[in-house]
Motif scaffolding. Structure first.
Motif, mmCIF file in Angstrom:
data_model
loop_
_atom_site.group_PDB
_atom_site.id
_atom_site.type_symbol
_atom_site.label_atom_id
_atom_site.label_comp_id
_atom_site.label_asym_id
_atom_site.label_seq_id
_atom_site.Cartn_x
_atom_site.Cartn_y
_atom_site.Cartn_z
ATOM 1 N N LEU A 44 0.833 -1.201 0.000
ATOM 2 C CA LEU A 44 0.000 0.000 0.000
ATOM 3 C C LEU A 44 0.872 1.256 0.000
ATOM 4 O O LEU A 44 0.551 2.249 -0.660
ATOM 5 N N GLY A 45 1.980 1.198 0.715
ATOM 6 C CA GLY A 45 2.916 2.317 0.729
ATOM 7 C C GLY A 45 3.525 2.563 -0.637
ATOM 8 O O GLY A 45 3.667 3.717 -1.074
ATOM 9 N N ILE A 46 3.910 1.481 -1.324
ATOM 10 C CA ILE A 46 4.471 1.609 -2.676
ATOM 11 C C ILE A 46 3.441 2.209 -3.625
ATOM 12 O O ILE A 46 3.757 3.067 -4.452
ATOM 13 N N LEU A 47 2.193 1.772 -3.498
ATOM 14 C CA LEU A 47 1.120 2.322 -4.329
ATOM 15 C C LEU A 47 0.963 3.825 -4.079
ATOM 16 O O LEU A 47 0.744 4.600 -5.018
ATOM 17 N N ALA A 48 1.105 4.252 -2.820
ATOM 18 C CA ALA A 48 1.006 5.676 -2.495
ATOM 19 C C ALA A 48 2.119 6.471 -3.169
ATOM 20 O O ALA A 48 1.883 7.556 -3.726
ATOM 21 N N TRP A 49 3.339 5.939 -3.142
ATOM 22 C CA TRP A 49 4.461 6.611 -3.817
ATOM 23 C C TRP A 49 4.205 6.710 -5.323
ATOM 24 O O TRP A 49 4.529 7.723 -5.951
ATOM 25 N N ILE A 50 3.627 5.652 -5.896
ATOM 26 C CA ILE A 50 3.355 5.659 -7.337
ATOM 27 C C ILE A 50 2.292 6.703 -7.671
ATOM 28 O O ILE A 50 2.448 7.475 -8.632
ATOM 29 N N ILE A 51 1.218 6.771 -6.885
ATOM 30 C CA ILE A 51 0.154 7.743 -7.153
ATOM 31 C C ILE A 51 0.691 9.167 -7.041
ATOM 32 O O ILE A 51 0.443 10.007 -7.916
ATOM 33 N N GLY A 52 1.432 9.449 -5.974
ATOM 34 C CA GLY A 52 2.012 10.781 -5.812
ATOM 35 C C GLY A 52 2.967 11.126 -6.947
ATOM 36 O O GLY A 52 2.974 12.251 -7.445
#
Length: 491
Positions: A44-52
């Motif tokens: 979920l953290g990696i997904l957040a970095w990708i979205i940002g």
């Protein structure tokens, strides 16, 4: 003497502007914040970095498209002028000059001083062990020294400032890439990465997530501020060799590099320590586990250099801020602030004002966030983050007008990138409001008063914009025939 700047910067400097300004101190600590927001959920953290990162990338691509068409004095102001008009461009330039550049520059100068002193303390010198590296007088004096040094380099020797930007960018990438590579290898070999990807952490007390806060949204909010600052690279478009070709490349390549470094560093850190240790102790524990105590202390030096590089890029924008307004015949005494010194090829008057504004905003930052007794009451807010509310809001009319006017561009350039950029900008505004608007905090504990920081920031913003309108000496126009022709380019 009134003349333009010389073409002194190449593609490498422009890329380093993007990478060096975005990657500051935050990347070293955002892993902790994101893990906390997601309860240690690594995917979920990696997904957040990708979205940002995608939000930053699509906005960069939208402006990169505009950069292929417009090239004048200051990128973002040029784009506003060509799409929305001269008045809107003036207010963009005034905001960047009086709020955006100096608020961020002053905070980065303080962070540079703070981590320099933390590193010095880690070396255990006699007489400096007990100093306060956050609010002590030594930190304040060193902060002002860094501001003056950055001003001197950018105003007196712009070429040296460009070289410094390149050097600090490569230096700050060393620990990030090292941790990304070694941390991933170490984590796979030890099984720590597999464990961190498979398990979450049940947080308690102050570390626990607020009730009803979506973990992914909270994590993306944290990345939103880590990706901020790339737009400042457009301030050197009039000094960039073959700007219409190199600036779009710099914006795109720089955004991709930042996004990749952030994601792989985040995974690398997870390979060096358990999610629980990272949440409660930060990324330093991963560096110490992998590289030992010595490198853990040296990390503070890398953070200080990273902050200095970001501050240098921000000061580059500061020194040119008022010039970008005055060159259009707008603002206070445009004939004074558009003068370019024939020896340094810099607008010294504009640079001095930029330094003074940095000093003023640093006094505010100290009084509002660091001073033992709050100086500004309800008007105390974090000047390093709240500007994101207005800068991304100001992008939206530019993207909308570009869609209307760019009839000669391809479908992707005219519609896809601007529409995605509008969505990203709206999200960033909402993220900032979420982070600072709906979380009241105690302003003055003694009085027991509460306030919503974003409201009082917007009041300050409105007052400064009103001052800009009042002192604008170019209300009647003042544009040259060349400027009028530029405005017709899209139409």
């Amino acid at each position: 003497m009134n003349q333009g700047f010389e073409r002194r910067y190449g593609l490498l400097t422009a890329i380093c502007m993007v990478v060096g300004i975005v990657i500051g101190s935050g990347v070293f600590f955002k892993a902790q914040t994101i893990l906390q927001a997601t309860n240690g959920n690594m995917p979920l953290g990696i997904l957040a970095w990708i979205i940002g990162g995608v939000i930053m990338l699509v906005c960069s691509l939208a402006f990169a498209t505009m950069a292929t068409k417009y090239e004048k004095v200051n990128g973002i102001v040029d784009y506003a002028e060509a799409t929305v008009g001269h008045k809107y461009a003036y207010f963009i330039g005034w905001f960047m000059t009086t709020i955006y550049y100096p608020t961020l520059t002053s905070v980065l100068a303080w962070l540079s001083a703070r981590y320099t002193l933390v590193f010095i303390q880690s070396c255990n010198p006699v007489g400096l062990k007990d100093l306060d590296p956050v609010t002590g007088p030594e930190c304040m004096v060193l902060t002002l020294f860094f501001l003056c040094a950055a001003y001197f380099v950018n105003a007196i020797s712009p070429r040296l400032a460009g070289k410094f930007q390149v050097a600090t960018t490569f230096i700050k990438l060393i620990p990030l890439i090292l941790m990304a590579v070694v941390g991933i290898i170490y984590g796979i070999a030890s099984g720590q990465l597999t464990e961190n990807f498979s398990n979450t952490v049940q947080l308690t007390g102050d570390m626990a997530n607020p009730v009803n806060v979506n973990p992914l949204f909270g994590a993306v909010v944290a990345t939103a501020f880590a990706y901020e600052g790339w737009i400042i690279a457009t301030s050197i478009n009039s000094e960039l060799k073959d700007a219409k070709k190199n600036l779009p490349k710099a914006l795109t390549i720089g955004a991709i590099i930042v996004m990749a470094v952030y994601i792989f560093y985040y995974v690398g850190v997870a390979g060096g320590a358990s999610n629980k240790d990272l949440i409660y102790s930060g990324a330093t524990v991963a560096f110490i586990n992998i590289f030992g105590n010595v490198f853990g202390n040296v990390l503070n030096l890398f953070i200080a250099i990273s902050c200095m590089g970001t501050m240098n890029g921000l000061m580059l924008g500061c020194t040119r801020g008022l010039y970008s307004v005055a060159a259009r015949g707008r603002g206070p005494s445009p004939q004074v602030y558009r003068q370019v010194d024939p020896e340094t090829n810099m607008s010294n008057n504009s640079a001095i004002v930029g330094l003074m504004l940095c000093a003023c905003w640093f006094v505010f930052f100290y009084g509002a966030n660091l001073a033992p007794n709050n100086w500004f009451g309800v008007f105390s807010f974090d000047s390093s983050e709240l500007t994101i509310v207005t800068i991304y809001g100001m992008y939206i009319p530019i993207f909308i007008k570009f869609i209307q006017k760019a009839t000669d561009m391809s479908t992707v350039q005219r519609y896809v990138w601007p529409i995605l950029a509008i969505c990203g900008s709206v999200f960033m505004v909402i993220a900032a409001i979420y982070a600072h608007g709906y979380k009241p905090y105690v302003i003055a504990k003694a009085a027991g008063s509460f306030a919503i920081p974003i409201v009082f920031y917007l009041i300050v913003f409105a007052v400064i914009m009103a001052i800009g309108m009042f002192i604008d000496k170019g209300k009647g126009g003042g544009e040259t025939e060349e400027e009028k022709e530029d405005e017709k380019t899209l139409g």
